[in-house]
Design a protein around this motif. Structure first.
Motif, short mmCIF file in Angstrom:
data_model
loop_
_atom_site.label_atom_id
_atom_site.label_comp_id
_atom_site.label_asym_id
_atom_site.label_seq_id
_atom_site.Cartn_x
_atom_site.Cartn_y
_atom_site.Cartn_z
N ILE A 75 1.75 11.54 -9.18
CA ILE A 75 1.61 10.10 -9.14
C ILE A 75 0.25 9.76 -10.01
CG2 ILE A 75 1.11 8.35 -7.53
CD1 ILE A 75 2.21 10.58 -5.22
N SER A 76 0.64 8.77 -10.95
CA SER A 76 -0.43 8.21 -11.76
C SER A 76 -1.26 7.12 -10.86
CB SER A 76 0.10 7.61 -13.08
OG SER A 76 0.83 8.53 -13.79
N LEU A 77 -2.21 7.44 -10.36
CA LEU A 77 -3.05 6.64 -9.56
C LEU A 77 -3.63 5.49 -10.15
CD1 LEU A 77 -4.88 9.46 -6.97
CD2 LEU A 77 -3.22 7.97 -6.39
N HIS A 78 -3.95 5.89 -11.47
CA HIS A 78 -4.53 4.64 -12.44
C HIS A 78 -3.72 3.43 -12.50
CE1 HIS A 78 -3.00 8.00 -14.81
NE2 HIS A 78 -2.25 7.03 -15.38
N SER A 79 -2.61 3.46 -11.90
CA SER A 79 -1.67 2.27 -11.60
C SER A 79 -2.28 1.21 -10.70
CB SER A 79 -0.02 2.50 -11.23
OG SER A 79 0.46 3.38 -12.19
N PHE A 80 -3.22 1.84 -9.89
CA PHE A 80 -3.95 0.85 -8.90
C PHE A 80 -4.58 -0.17 -9.65
CE2 PHE A 80 -8.10 -0.30 -7.09
CZ PHE A 80 -7.81 -0.21 -5.79
N ASP A 81 -5.04 -0.24 -10.90
CA ASP A 81 -5.66 -1.16 -11.42
C ASP A 81 -4.78 -2.13 -11.92
OD1 ASP A 81 -8.04 0.03 -11.33
OD2 ASP A 81 -7.74 1.05 -13.11
N GLU A 82 -3.21 -1.99 -11.88
CA GLU A 82 -2.42 -2.90 -12.43
C GLU A 82 -1.81 -3.72 -11.22
OE1 GLU A 82 -2.02 -3.01 -15.38
OE2 GLU A 82 -3.17 -1.53 -15.77
N GLN A 83 -2.24 -3.53 -10.06
CA GLN A 83 -1.60 -4.30 -8.92
C GLN A 83 -2.45 -5.61 -8.94
OE1 GLN A 83 0.86 -2.91 -6.99
NE2 GLN A 83 0.30 -1.02 -8.64
N SER A 84 -1.67 -6.65 -8.54
CA SER A 84 -2.14 -8.09 -8.68
C SER A 84 -3.24 -8.69 -7.82
CB SER A 84 -0.78 -8.85 -8.57
OG SER A 84 -0.23 -8.86 -7.42
N ASP A 85 -3.27 -7.85 -6.53
CA ASP A 85 -4.26 -8.55 -5.68
C ASP A 85 -4.86 -7.58 -4.93
OD1 ASP A 85 -2.49 -8.49 -3.72
OD2 ASP A 85 -1.75 -10.59 -4.16
N ASN A 86 -5.84 -7.68 -4.13
CA ASN A 86 -6.47 -6.64 -3.11
C ASN A 86 -5.39 -6.18 -1.86
OD1 ASN A 86 -8.87 -6.48 -4.36
ND2 ASN A 86 -9.57 -8.33 -3.14
N LYS A 87 -4.50 -7.17 -1.64
CA LYS A 87 -3.66 -6.69 -0.74
C LYS A 87 -2.43 -5.66 -1.42
CE LYS A 87 0.19 -8.23 2.45
NZ LYS A 87 1.01 -7.44 2.19
N ASN A 88 -2.17 -5.98 -2.64
CA ASN A 88 -1.01 -5.03 -3.14
C ASN A 88 -1.73 -3.79 -3.63
OD1 ASN A 88 0.91 -6.81 -3.19
ND2 ASN A 88 0.50 -7.59 -5.21
N LYS A 89 -3.10 -3.73 -3.87
CA LYS A 89 -3.85 -2.48 -4.11
C LYS A 89 -3.96 -1.79 -2.95
CE LYS A 89 -6.81 -4.52 -7.49
NZ LYS A 89 -6.45 -3.96 -8.75
N ILE A 90 -4.12 -2.31 -1.81
CA ILE A 90 -4.21 -1.77 -0.34
C ILE A 90 -2.84 -1.23 -0.02
CG2 ILE A 90 -4.60 -1.67 2.38
CD1 ILE A 90 -6.77 -4.04 1.42
N ASP A 91 -2.08 -1.79 -0.15
CA ASP A 91 -0.53 -1.29 0.12
C ASP A 91 -0.06 -0.32 -0.86
OD1 ASP A 91 -0.20 -3.12 2.15
OD2 ASP A 91 0.83 -4.71 0.96
N TYR A 92 -0.65 -0.51 -1.98
CA TYR A 92 -0.18 0.60 -3.00
C TYR A 92 -0.73 1.91 -2.59
CZ TYR A 92 -0.69 3.54 -7.30
OH TYR A 92 -0.46 4.34 -8.28
N LEU A 93 -2.23 1.99 -2.11
CA LEU A 93 -2.57 3.42 -1.72
C LEU A 93 -1.92 3.77 -0.23
CD1 LEU A 93 -6.36 2.56 -2.44
CD2 LEU A 93 -4.64 4.11 -3.80
N LYS A 94 -1.81 2.80 0.66
CA LYS A 94 -1.21 3.28 1.83
C LYS A 94 0.12 3.83 1.65
CE LYS A 94 0.49 0.93 6.21
NZ LYS A 94 0.78 -0.43 6.97
N ASN A 95 0.97 3.29 0.76
CA ASN A 95 2.33 3.93 0.72
C ASN A 95 2.33 5.35 0.24
OD1 ASN A 95 3.72 1.67 1.57
ND2 ASN A 95 3.80 0.83 -0.15
N ILE A 96 1.13 5.56 -0.84
CA ILE A 96 0.89 6.84 -1.47
C ILE A 96 0.67 7.91 -0.36
CG2 ILE A 96 -0.26 8.30 -2.99
CD1 ILE A 96 -0.16 6.05 -4.99
N VAL A 97 -0.42 7.50 0.51
CA VAL A 97 -0.65 8.30 1.63
C VAL A 97 0.35 8.76 2.64
CG1 VAL A 97 -1.94 8.42 3.82
CG2 VAL A 97 -3.22 7.76 1.70
N VAL A 98 1.20 7.91 2.76
CA VAL A 98 2.50 8.11 3.72
C VAL A 98 3.42 8.90 2.84
CG1 VAL A 98 4.41 7.08 4.82
CG2 VAL A 98 2.37 5.70 5.09
#
Length: 261
Positions: A75-98
């Motif tokens: 999983i390329s976590l550096h894709s975190f930086d490509e998320q458009s806003d803070n909500k998307n960034k939080i959801d991105y990490l949450k979905n990876i954890v799940v």
């Protein structure tokens, strides 16, 4: 890639490997028939490794955890930086954890969380990485790795079958790159090849445009492609730490293998 083409490829490469990697500069979870691709791979006796940016893991979880053919997911976590806003960034990490939790609890697959974006001159990037890691570690209830471990080439074991891998950011090889390094070693045609959607065989997954066209898997036998003069020259060149192809001379990724030979 159509299922019939995928199946034909597996039949041709079966004598050479039991592992396939579902990525060549693309997002494998976008494929509309991913479940059938995994099912076919399993029936043919192949184990699957795939690399994903993680944005589609939520929708693909049931597919990925239901078939034992899936051996490893990077999983390329550096894709975190490509998320458009803070909500998307939080959801991105949450979905990876799940996904990570379910994969570790219900399967035997390996998971590699990648941060291939290290840059000594980018303090903001280092801060982002620290935030990413702390968020994941907290939600996964795992001990936080020592900061000094977060250096290029480090693979930190977070838990059984779960790893965190750090590397420098790299640029995809381009014929117009001013870099022209004749020296270097690569695993292309030694441990790996790549096959594009049209059947073109290239030395590695960084040649997504088929610049180093070694042959076509749909019209030629795989062993014949590996035995061509061009293929042999590439292999022998790297055996002597030399890049014989122009695209390989432009490639920065091969610098990661400098210590192998």
């Amino acid at each position: 890639m159509k299922l019939a083409s995928f199946t034909a490829i597996l039949d041709k490469i079966k004598p050479f490997s039991s592992y396939i990697y579902l990525h060549v500069k693309g997002e494998p979870l976008l494929h509309p028939e991913l479940a059938k691709i995994i099912e076919i791979s399993n029936k043919k006796g192949f184990k699957i490794n795939l690399t994903t940016n993680g944005t589609l893991l939520k929708n693909a979880t049931s597919i990925l955890v239901s078939d034992p053919a899936v051996r490893q997911i990077n999983i390329s976590l550096h894709s975190f930086d490509e998320q458009s806003d803070n909500k998307n960034k939080i959801d991105y990490l949450k979905n990876i954890v799940v996904f990570v939790k379910e994969a570790l609890e219900t399967t035997n697959m390996y998971l590699s969380l990648r941060l291939w974006n290290l840059n000594k001159e980018n303090d903001k990037q280092l801060q982002n990485n620290e935030y990413i890691i702390k968020s994941l570690i907290k939600d996964l209830c795992l001990p936080f790795p020592a900061l000094e471990m977060m250096k290029p080439g480090t693979n930190v074991k977070l838990a059984d079958r779960l790893y965190l891998h750090f590397e420098y950011e790299f640029t995809w090889p381009n014929l117009n790159d001013t870099n022209d390094n004749l020296n270097g070693f690569c695993l292309g045609l030694r441990d790996q090849v790549a096959i594009l959607v049209d059947g073109t065989v290239v030395p590695c997954c960084l040649d997504a445009e088929g610049i180093i066209n070694l042959g076509n898997i749909f019209t030629e036998q795989f062993n014949e492609i590996l035995a061509t003069e061009r293929s042999i020259n590439i292999y022998n060149g790297f055996s002597n730490s030399r890049s014989v192809e122009k695209l390989c001379r432009k490639c920065h990724y091969k610098e990661r293998f400098d210590k192998i030979l």
